[in-house]
Enzyme design. Sequence first.
Site, short mmCIF file in Angstrom:
data_model
loop_
_atom_site.label_atom_id
_atom_site.label_comp_id
_atom_site.label_asym_id
_atom_site.label_seq_id
_atom_site.Cartn_x
_atom_site.Cartn_y
_atom_site.Cartn_z
N CYS A 48 -4.29 3.50 -2.65
CA CYS A 48 -3.43 2.49 -2.03
C CYS A 48 -4.30 1.29 -1.67
O CYS A 48 -5.23 1.42 -0.86
CB CYS A 48 -2.79 3.07 -0.77
SG CYS A 48 -1.80 1.88 0.15
N CYS A 78 -1.47 -3.22 -6.47
CA CYS A 78 -0.71 -2.22 -5.69
C CYS A 78 -0.44 -1.09 -6.67
O CYS A 78 0.00 -1.33 -7.81
CB CYS A 78 0.60 -2.82 -5.19
SG CYS A 78 1.73 -1.59 -4.50
N1 DGL Z 1 0.84 1.62 -3.04
C1 DGL Z 1 0.41 0.71 -2.03
C2 DGL Z 1 -0.72 -0.19 -2.54
O1 DGL Z 1 -1.42 0.13 -3.50
C3 DGL Z 1 1.39 -0.16 -1.31
C4 DGL Z 1 2.81 0.13 -1.11
C5 DGL Z 1 3.26 -0.05 0.35
O2 DGL Z 1 3.56 -1.19 0.77
O3 DGL Z 1 3.27 0.96 1.03
O4 DGL Z 1 -0.98 -1.21 -1.97
#
Ligand code: DGL
Length: 262
Positions: free
Chosen positions: A75, A189
Amino acid sequence: MSAPPTILVFDSGLGGLTVLREIVGARPDAHYVYVADDAFFPYGHHSEEEIVARVVPLVGELIARHAPALVVIACNTASTLVMSYLRSAYSVPFVGTVPAIKPACASSRTKRVSVLGTKGTVKREYTRRLIDDFAQGCEVTLVGSAELASLAESALSGNDVSDQDIVAELAPCFVGNGDDRTDTVVLACTHYPLLLDRLTRLAPWPVDWIDPAPAIARRVSDLLGSPGRESDTAGAEIIFTSRRPHTLSRTLMPFFGGRVLA
Ligand code: DGL
């Protein structure tokens, strides 16, 4: 025969599965525990203080429960903040996921690169520093998307997501014209590669989409050392922090290389 190493992959939701699938491909010998902190999703809508206060103790509990050989924070919104806190609190090796600005700028021919991430990720000091250090003469456009992670999550859960909603989030990535237009978009993301087919189809012109997942898988594999000869046959675990009942096991199995999900 020694037990396979456990790799714990952590994200705010289902986006980290795009990182997990590359790691599973590189290391079929490992045992996988995937944790979606959906009780706190989307991270992009939380303050920096809230994310640190949420993630650091939660990852500590997960380490205590699952004894992983390695933890991947899949993330960007979390990794651009919490890696130093995690590394000083726990002795397990960590691999983070941060915007792939360096390779994107190195390969852009028009020197126009856009970074598409959550509003949190594009605001981070960490991201600004990556641009200062690695833009290599490129003009970098930061695009903070409020909704794309939720749209990706919704699409993977089988809901209809309109082209129009995706285009509204994507359009600011495309700047300039002729030889001076954007030719590279960093997927900053982990949710966004879930929509890659649609991003490609809806883009106003073709660009290179940079997804850091293969590089993360190589890093994980290097840190783990030589693979065992066998694939893990014990199945994989998926944990939703909301404890909401979910019906996605079948849809999600391909991300785990076909392993049965407990
Ligand atoms: N999957 C997360 C990232 O790589 C973000 C998604 C969220 O806002 O929770 O930033």
